[in-house]
Motif scaffolding. Structure first.
Motif, short mmCIF file in Angstrom:
data_model
loop_
_atom_site.label_atom_id
_atom_site.label_comp_id
_atom_site.label_asym_id
_atom_site.label_seq_id
_atom_site.Cartn_x
_atom_site.Cartn_y
_atom_site.Cartn_z
N LYS A 63 22.91 3.21 -47.11
CA LYS A 63 22.35 3.91 -45.78
C LYS A 63 21.16 4.94 -46.16
O LYS A 63 20.02 4.90 -45.55
CB LYS A 63 23.43 4.44 -45.18
CG LYS A 63 22.82 5.05 -43.83
CD LYS A 63 24.17 5.68 -43.02
CE LYS A 63 23.70 6.24 -41.59
NZ LYS A 63 24.70 6.60 -40.74
N ALA A 64 21.25 5.74 -47.18
CA ALA A 64 20.60 6.54 -47.66
C ALA A 64 19.32 6.25 -48.14
O ALA A 64 18.14 6.56 -47.90
CB ALA A 64 21.08 7.73 -48.74
N LYS A 121 17.94 -5.35 -41.17
CA LYS A 121 18.55 -4.36 -41.55
C LYS A 121 19.96 -4.90 -42.52
O LYS A 121 20.81 -5.37 -41.96
CB LYS A 121 18.98 -3.28 -40.88
CG LYS A 121 19.60 -1.95 -41.43
CD LYS A 121 19.85 -1.03 -40.57
CE LYS A 121 20.39 0.15 -41.20
NZ LYS A 121 21.09 1.33 -39.97
N PRO A 122 20.11 -4.62 -44.12
CA PRO A 122 21.45 -5.01 -44.44
C PRO A 122 22.49 -4.23 -43.88
O PRO A 122 22.30 -3.00 -43.53
CB PRO A 122 21.13 -4.35 -45.95
CG PRO A 122 19.61 -4.39 -46.17
CD PRO A 122 19.06 -4.14 -44.86
N LYS A 123 23.55 -5.01 -43.71
CA LYS A 123 24.80 -4.34 -42.87
C LYS A 123 25.54 -3.50 -43.92
O LYS A 123 26.34 -2.69 -43.42
CB LYS A 123 25.28 -5.45 -42.07
CG LYS A 123 24.53 -6.25 -41.13
CD LYS A 123 25.20 -7.22 -40.21
CE LYS A 123 24.67 -7.99 -39.11
NZ LYS A 123 23.42 -8.62 -39.55
N ASP A 124 25.97 -4.00 -45.06
CA ASP A 124 26.87 -3.53 -45.79
C ASP A 124 26.68 -3.75 -47.27
O ASP A 124 26.00 -4.67 -47.70
CB ASP A 124 28.31 -4.07 -45.47
CG ASP A 124 29.44 -3.16 -45.60
OD1 ASP A 124 29.30 -2.19 -46.36
OD2 ASP A 124 30.54 -3.48 -45.06
N ILE A 125 27.46 -3.11 -48.10
CA ILE A 125 27.42 -3.41 -49.68
C ILE A 125 28.57 -4.30 -49.79
O ILE A 125 29.57 -4.47 -49.37
CB ILE A 125 27.60 -2.16 -50.57
CG1 ILE A 125 28.72 -1.36 -49.76
CG2 ILE A 125 26.46 -1.25 -50.43
CD1 ILE A 125 30.03 -1.46 -50.61
N LYS A 178 17.64 -0.22 -54.14
CA LYS A 178 16.95 0.60 -55.05
C LYS A 178 15.88 -0.13 -55.75
O LYS A 178 14.70 0.50 -55.80
CB LYS A 178 17.92 1.43 -55.74
CG LYS A 178 17.10 2.59 -56.60
CD LYS A 178 17.97 3.25 -57.61
CE LYS A 178 17.37 4.52 -58.10
NZ LYS A 178 16.11 3.91 -58.87
N SER A 179 16.03 -1.23 -56.46
CA SER A 179 15.13 -2.03 -57.06
C SER A 179 14.24 -2.51 -56.17
O SER A 179 12.76 -2.52 -56.58
CB SER A 179 15.58 -3.06 -57.79
OG SER A 179 16.64 -2.56 -58.93
N ILE A 180 14.32 -3.05 -54.99
CA ILE A 180 13.32 -3.35 -54.16
C ILE A 180 12.48 -2.24 -53.79
O ILE A 180 11.20 -2.43 -53.43
CB ILE A 180 14.05 -4.11 -52.76
CG1 ILE A 180 14.78 -5.15 -53.22
CG2 ILE A 180 12.92 -4.27 -51.78
CD1 ILE A 180 15.66 -5.92 -52.14
N ARG A 185 29.58 3.72 -51.76
CA ARG A 185 28.23 2.89 -51.91
C ARG A 185 27.70 2.60 -50.73
O ARG A 185 26.38 2.45 -50.53
CB ARG A 185 28.68 1.67 -52.56
CG ARG A 185 29.12 1.83 -54.26
CD ARG A 185 29.76 0.67 -54.73
NE ARG A 185 28.83 -0.58 -54.68
CZ ARG A 185 29.59 -1.66 -54.12
NH1 ARG A 185 30.86 -1.73 -53.78
NH2 ARG A 185 28.70 -2.54 -54.15
N ARG A 186 28.32 2.41 -49.52
CA ARG A 186 27.81 2.49 -48.05
C ARG A 186 26.77 3.44 -47.92
O ARG A 186 25.77 3.54 -47.33
CB ARG A 186 28.84 2.48 -47.12
CG ARG A 186 29.39 0.86 -46.90
CD ARG A 186 30.72 0.96 -45.98
NE ARG A 186 31.13 -0.25 -45.62
CZ ARG A 186 32.56 -0.55 -45.42
NH1 ARG A 186 33.46 0.78 -45.00
NH2 ARG A 186 33.12 -1.53 -45.05
N THR A 187 27.31 4.78 -48.13
CA THR A 187 26.47 5.95 -47.96
C THR A 187 25.22 5.96 -48.76
O THR A 187 24.09 6.16 -48.34
CB THR A 187 27.20 7.12 -48.43
OG1 THR A 187 28.65 7.23 -47.69
CG2 THR A 187 26.11 8.31 -48.18
#
Length: 924
Positions: free
Chosen positions: A616-617, A598-602, A581-583, A611-613
């Motif tokens: 992704k969003a 693409k980041p794969k996971d939290i 979000k900061s990025i 947090r995964r959702t």
């Protein structure tokens, strides 16, 4: 009318503004000069000795000292002074007052030896660890054992407590039983069914004590995760210092080397507060050797909590305390179980360190495999953690513990030190501390007191007369590197959660000694190396720093830090949704972002699906479009986001310029100041560079500056290039300014040379100073080392200064200058021509310009050569002369074994081969 003319004249003067004579070198300061770590052995110091050594250090160009008390010499116990005692504080007051009179600064360690700790650290505040015991119980069984600590070493401690008791069945179902255990250790619980394993976690102590402690500094090491422990520890200094800082510029803390410290008494509550859940039901995944997803997630949360605790409960408190004394603080974060970038950034002066010897391609540079550390080699990108933190957050100084174990004792020449410190400078560091100098009482004979891990920057070193050469080089270089701000264009995110998510082990410490495990295998490291070689300048950035950064006018910056053009997210698995979000917020406001994948996971084990959702969003907000070259790009608010596995292509797509000068093999670091930029350029290649090099910034005036001798002059420029002549091993500073200064001469470029004049005539060799005795004067038919004369035993044991003298008849003086070039020099030399000091030859290439001192007709040339200490130490060991007689570790060799030089080969000393006088003609 008269008034109008005066005004007009004033305007004319103002218009030409900076059209005046000016030395382009920045004004030097005590900080620009090198400092040295000053070991106080046994604290056996007195005013006479302190006065003498500070004065001696000042004369050779040191700007300050860093006091670190250490174990003492045997036989001087009656002169030991307890650390922080009134008498010790009196010596400190004398030191700072004397230093001030010499325009020198004084730092001091907040402890003796390392890591910090001491007599003020009681059991409660001592470094803490978890101790795990397991038990088994089945349904229908009565638990007959007692859950009490079995470690005999811990049994007599008063602070031991049981922190967690959790049982797991074969299905990994957990039951927390902590409140079911009575004060005597009896468990009030019976399982209903199945077989259960009980994990009991006790709060124990590492029992580690301060290493190499000085008198008054002995005791337990500190619990860095406890705010109470930090406050208690610093309270001792409050008592000693009162309301004064005693003239201390900065309080120093050495690298984190607290072994097995992985817990703190209130860890459980801190974990829940910071991570959002109770660790107790998951303790098995932290302490067992299971390697699964849950273990990785729990360990990630555990490691992140340790990081936050050391940051908030030690590092920040240390900084605030130093400020309360109107001083700064210096901290070596490496080795810590925390985010190094955040830890470095939380202090006034982040400090890194070099340990061991690097490999350079410079012809003639000594690097004997028998005299260097077998495993440790300084890593350029490791150094950049400290400078990155400083640059991103606006710290003016980044320091470095320099030359630790560069070579075996008594075998380090200043020519070996030069490229090593240059690598430090190229990493963005601008404030070096030598490692180091040992205080020696005035009545202690050669070689004085010495510390076992240091290059010996001591007056007893036979190379001491020429140390001014190295020190002056560093002073000029640092005067530039401490000016303005860093001018790096790229930010590289450190994916620390990929490190923290490993299911292996427990705590993770980021040390300088194991970069091959945690740093070098990463995609970030690969990118740092590749992009640096391409000519990009980079700093690293943490999650916390990203969250505190802003974007404006297509630049990324923090409140006081440097500005950057692009943020790169290297290939990673885990990225917190808050960081993403900061990025995106940065991109929304105009920043350019590159994702390598693409980041794969939290990371972490809290509300994973939610947090995964969210991750992704957030990612789905980016509407990528395919571009040429397997690259995707998206406009995002005012900014751009690029997705590409090839970061270099992504930078090209964003039109981010690289510095093409690195195509030649040259290395550089760039600084910007009001009205211009500096380029510090080093030639560590094996070849000479003589060409125009392209620069991304060319000012209206370009001045070349030689940090070795202080020369400067206007450069030849063409379009966006500057003509540069650099031999292997040389460095140069290019000052680009929008202002124009007059009375700066043109830089002298060598266009051609005439046939060299070989100084093959007879020489006289005499000896000026040194020991154990001066060899006799002799006439030489040709130049050769004094160690060649084996028939004179004194030449084999002598360490000091030998003087080679000859006369040269110059028929005519028609060249613009003359270069005196040495074939082989062991190890450094002062050149005197016709009674005039021409300078010190101490680094590769071994040569010096002497034209202005020569005259037509007879010329007298004297070359005062200093050799290594090695031969004299060899003599002392062969003759059983006692000189190493210290408490604790005493004195060890580079492999940490008992030191013995008696079987060393004699080190060649003096001059060998032909000396040439080369006539040079400059371009007009």
């Amino acid at each position: 009318m008269k008034i109008k003319n005066i005004v007009s004249l004033t305007l004319i003067c103002f218009a030409i503004g900076n059209l005046f004579a000016q030395n382009p070198w920045p004004k030097t300061t005590e900080t620009a000069k090198p400092w040295t770590r000053w070991w106080w052995m046994g604290n056996a110091v007195d005013e006479k000795g302190l006065d003498k050594q500070l004065t001696t250090l000042n004369k050779v160009g040191f700007g300050g000292v860093e006091i670190v008390p250490i174990y003492g010499a045997k036989g001087f116990e009656n002169k030991y002074i307890n650390y922080l005692s009134p008498e010790w504080m009196k010596m400190l007051q004398f030191t700072t007052s004397k230093a001030k009179s010499l325009n020198m600064g004084v730092d001091m360690a907040v402890g003796t030896g390392w890591p910090i700790g001491g007599s003020q650290v009681d059991e409660q505040d001592a470094a803490t660890k978890m101790i795990v015991q397991t038990y088994t119980i089945s349904s229908g069984e009565k638990f007959s054992d007692k859950i009490v600590l079995k470690d005999e070493k811990q049994k007599n401690l008063k602070t031991i407590k049981l922190d967690i008791v959790t049982a797991y069945n074969e299905k990994n179902e957990a039951v927390v039983l902590t409140d079911k255990v009575g004060s005597e250790g009896f468990l009030n619980w019976k399982p209903g069914s199945g077989k259960w394993t009980i994990y009991a976690v006790f709060v124990g102590k590492t029992l580690q004590k301060v290493k190499r402690a000085a008198p008054g500094g002995e005791g337990y090491t500190l619990d860095h995760f406890s705010p109470d422990a930090t406050k208690d520890y610093l309270r001792t200094f409050d008592k000693a210092f009162g309301n004064s800082n005693y003239g201390i510029r900065s309080f120093f803390n050495d690298s984190y080397e607290v072994y097995n410290a992985d817990w703190t008494p209130d860890f459980l509550s801190e974990f829940k507060k910071r991570r959002g859940y109770d660790l107790s039901p998951f303790i098995k995944y932290l302490v067992s050797n299971e390697e699964n997803e849950i273990a990785g997630r729990v360990k990630s949360d555990y490691r992140e909590t340790l990081s936050e605790l050391i940051l908030n409960n030690f590092t920040k408190d240390f900084t605030n305390w130093a400020h309360s004394k109107n001083s700064k603080n210096t901290n070596q974060a490496h080795g810590s179980p925390g985010n190094l970038l955040d830890l470095y950034a939380a202090v006034d002066i982040p400090e890194s360190e070099t340990f061991g010897s690097s490999i350079f391609e410079i012809p003639g540079l000594k690097r004997d495999s028998s005299d260097i550390q077998k495993s440790d080699m300084p890593d350029f990108n490791m150094l950049k953690f400290a400078s990155s933190a400083a640059n991103v957050t606006g710290k003016k100084l980044t320091s470095n513990e320099t030359f630790t174990w560069l070579t075996e004792h008594f075998k380090t020449s200043w020519s070996q030190a030069k490229p090593e410190v240059e690598q430090v400078f190229l990493s963005g560091i601008n404030h070096v501390f030598y490692h180091g100098t040992t205080y020696t009482p005035v009545d202690v004979k050669f070689p004085g007191w010495l510390f076992y891990a240091s290059v010996n920057f001591v007056p007893e070193n036979s190379l001491w007369p020429h140390l001014k050469g190295l020190n002056s080089y560093i002073e000029r270089t640092q005067s530039v590197l401490q000016s303005g701000k860093s001018d790096n264009e790229l930010l590289m995110y450190w994916p620390i959660y990929d490190q923290w998510a490993s299911p292996k082990g427990k705590d993770v410490t980021f040390k300088v000694h194991n970069v091959e495990k945690w740093l070098q295998p990463t995609a970030m490291y690969e990118n740092l190396n590749k992009l640096s070689k391409m000519g990009y300048s980079l700093d690293m950035i943490s999650d916390k720093m990203i969250g505190e950064s802003k974007s404006e006018n297509q630049k990324i910056y923090s409140n006081e830090g440097s500005e950057y053009q692009v943020l790169i997210i290297p290939e990673l698995t885990y990225l917190p949704e808050s960081t993403l979000k900061s990025i995106l917020d940065l991109a929304q406001n105009g920043a350019s972002i590159i994702f390598q994948n693409k980041p794969k996971d939290i990371p972490g084990n809290f509300e994973v699906e939610k947090r995964r959702t969210q991750l992704k969003a957030l990612w789905n907000q980016i509407q990528f479009q395919n571009q040429v070259g397997n690259l995707k790009a998206a406009s995002f608010g005012k900014g751009k986001i690029v997705l590409s596995s090839d970061v270099a292509k992504a930078l090209e797509y964003l039109k981010i310029e690289r510095e093409e000068l690195t195509d030649t093999g040259l290395k550089f670091v760039r600084r910007k100041f009001d009205g211009g930029k500096y380029y510090y350029i080093v030639n560590h290649t094996s070849k000479e560079i003589n060409q125009n090099i392209l620069l991304n910034f060319i000012g209206k005036q370009v001045t070349l500056m030689n940090p070795e001798n202080g020369d400067y002059g206007l450069a030849q420029t063409q379009n966006n290039s500057v003509r540069v002549q650099l031999k292997s091993g040389e460095s140069l500073i290019i000052k680009n300014t929008e202002d124009i200064y007059t009375s700066i001469p043109n830089w002298y470029y060598s266009e051609k040379t005439d046939a060299p004049i070989g100084l093959n005539q007879p020489w006289q060799l005499s000896f000026k100073e040194g020991g154990p005795e001066l060899p006799k004067t002799r006439a030489l038919k040709k130049l050769e080392p004094w160690t060649n004369f084996t028939e004179d035993a004194s030449t084999q044991s002598f360490s000091g200064t030998g003087v080679y003298t000859t006369n040269l008849k110059l028929k005519k003086k028609s060249a613009d200058d003359y270069l005196l070039k040495f074939d082989k020099l062991y190890e450094s030399a002062k050149v005197i021509v016709n009674g005039q000091d021409a300078g010190i030859v101490w680094s590769i290439p071994f040569e010096i310009n002497v034209g202005k001192y020569l005259k037509k007709g007879k010329n007298t040339i004297q070359i005062e050569v200093c050799n290594l200490m090695a031969n004299r130490i060899r003599y002392m060991d062969q003759n059983k002369i006692v000189w190493r007689n210290y408490n604790e570790i005493n004195f060890v060799n580079i492999d940490y074994k008992a030191f013995d030089a008696s079987n060393w080969k004699v080190q060649p000393s003096g001059l060998e081969g032909e000396i040439q006088l080369i006539p040079i003609h400059f371009s007009k």
